[in-house]
Write an enzyme that holds these catalytic residues in place. Structure first.
Site, PDB file in Angstrom:
ATOM      1  N   CYS A  83      73.545  25.602  40.278  1.00  0.00           N
ATOM      2  CA  CYS A  83      73.872  25.747  41.700  1.00  0.00           C
ATOM      3  C   CYS A  83      74.192  24.422  42.388  1.00  0.00           C
ATOM      4  O   CYS A  83      74.700  24.434  43.522  1.00  0.00           O
ATOM      5  CB  CYS A  83      72.728  26.447  42.438  1.00  0.00           C
ATOM      6  SG  CYS A  83      71.110  25.668  42.225  1.00  0.00           S
ATOM      7  N   HIS A  84      73.947  23.305  41.735  1.00  0.00           N
ATOM      8  CA  HIS A  84      74.125  21.991  42.373  1.00  0.00           C
ATOM      9  C   HIS A  84      74.910  21.080  41.436  1.00  0.00           C
ATOM     10  O   HIS A  84      74.333  20.358  40.629  1.00  0.00           O
ATOM     11  CB  HIS A  84      72.748  21.386  42.663  1.00  0.00           C
ATOM     12  CG  HIS A  84      72.785  20.119  43.478  1.00  0.00           C
ATOM     13  ND1 HIS A  84      73.026  18.869  42.931  1.00  0.00           N
ATOM     14  CD2 HIS A  84      72.589  19.904  44.795  1.00  0.00           C
ATOM     15  CE1 HIS A  84      72.957  17.949  43.855  1.00  0.00           C
ATOM     16  NE2 HIS A  84      72.704  18.537  45.005  1.00  0.00           N
ATOM     17  N   PHE A  85      76.245  21.109  41.464  1.00  0.00           N
ATOM     18  CA  PHE A  85      77.072  21.975  42.297  1.00  0.00           C
ATOM     19  C   PHE A  85      77.897  22.853  41.384  1.00  0.00           C
ATOM     20  O   PHE A  85      78.092  22.529  40.206  1.00  0.00           O
ATOM     21  CB  PHE A  85      78.021  21.110  43.146  1.00  0.00           C
ATOM     22  CG  PHE A  85      77.318  20.137  44.036  1.00  0.00           C
ATOM     23  CD1 PHE A  85      76.908  20.521  45.297  1.00  0.00           C
ATOM     24  CD2 PHE A  85      77.086  18.839  43.614  1.00  0.00           C
ATOM     25  CE1 PHE A  85      76.276  19.605  46.146  1.00  0.00           C
ATOM     26  CE2 PHE A  85      76.446  17.931  44.463  1.00  0.00           C
ATOM     27  CZ  PHE A  85      76.032  18.313  45.709  1.00  0.00           C
ATOM     28  N   VAL A  90      74.963  18.410  38.642  1.00  0.00           N
ATOM     29  CA  VAL A  90      74.204  17.165  38.662  1.00  0.00           C
ATOM     30  C   VAL A  90      72.812  17.485  39.198  1.00  0.00           C
ATOM     31  O   VAL A  90      72.664  18.321  40.097  1.00  0.00           O
ATOM     32  CB  VAL A  90      74.904  16.095  39.519  1.00  0.00           C
ATOM     33  CG1 VAL A  90      75.075  16.558  40.951  1.00  0.00           C
ATOM     34  CG2 VAL A  90      74.170  14.777  39.463  1.00  0.00           C
TER      35      VAL A  90
END
Length: 222
Positions: A83-85, A90
């Site tokens: 989810c990031h990103f 990362v």
């Protein structure tokens, strides 16, 4: 040590004397099951997925100073990479910082603190690199610069400088990170609306944590 019935809980004095911990130990500590004869409510590490440590490799206690080092294995399917990103995975830098706070709190417990752990801030942070899905191992190195007990409240606070390495490259630096263990603040009856169900501060009141931090600074000449 395990008894004849296979109980793997450790005695409190053994816990205080240990200089390394495996993932099973850390998970048991997070769930409150590690210590057989705890003298009171123990501070806890967060449970997965927010537990950012797989093993503690070295603990060195020297009075008011010390060191603690630990590691985390990077997994290509770690939850934060999903989810990031999207399209640019990362590890969020804040998770590396939280690992430092987690370990400073754990260091307090290893010095006899009982109560609930809380992060208390830091003076400065530098991000020099990043942690990606195909990295292998994150290493945390923390120099404990001060460890103090506030006798009036029974709180214990530690302050240290933390470094985060990925595959032996320094990527984060955290200066004067503070965390502590505080008595009588646990919200043990969640989700019932009780005395500790709401955070924040009433208007114009100084929190217990603020009072303890002021005492900590006075004791250490800040």
């Amino acid at each position: 040590m395990p008894d004849d019935k296979g109980d793997k809980k450790m005695k409190y004095q053994e816990f205080l004397a240990r200089t390394s911990f495996e993932k099973e130990d850390l998970l048991a500590f997070a769930h409150g099951h590690l210590i057989q004869d705890a003298p009171g409510e123990m501070g806890r590490l967060p449970a997965p997925p927010l537990l950012m440590v797989d093993r503690v490799t070295w603990v060195d206690k020297r009075g008011r100073r010390g060191h603690i080092t630990a590691e985390k294995d990077i997994r290509i399917d770690d939850w934060f990479f999903q989810c990031h990103f999207l399209g640019d995975p990362v590890q969020p830098g804040i998770l590396g910082l939280d690992a430092i706070w987690q370990l400073i709190g754990f260091y307090c417990s290893l010095n006899g603190a009982t109560g609930s752990g809380r992060a208390l801030g830091c003076d400065a942070v530098e991000f020099n690199g990043q942690i990606r899905p195909h990295n292998r191992i994150v290493r945390y190195e923390i120099e404990i610069r001060r460890f103090s007990e506030i006798r009036e409240t029974g709180a214990m606070i530690a302050l240290g400088n933390g470094k985060v390495f990925v595959d032996d490259e320094l990527v984060y630096v955290m200066k004067n990170a503070k965390a502590g263990i505080f008595k009588d603040i646990a919200y043990t009856d969640y989700p019932i609306r009780s005395d500790h169900a709401i955070g924040g501060l009433p208007p114009h009141e100084e929190s217990t944590l603020d009072k303890v931090l002021k005492r900590f600074r006075r004791n250490d000449g800040q």
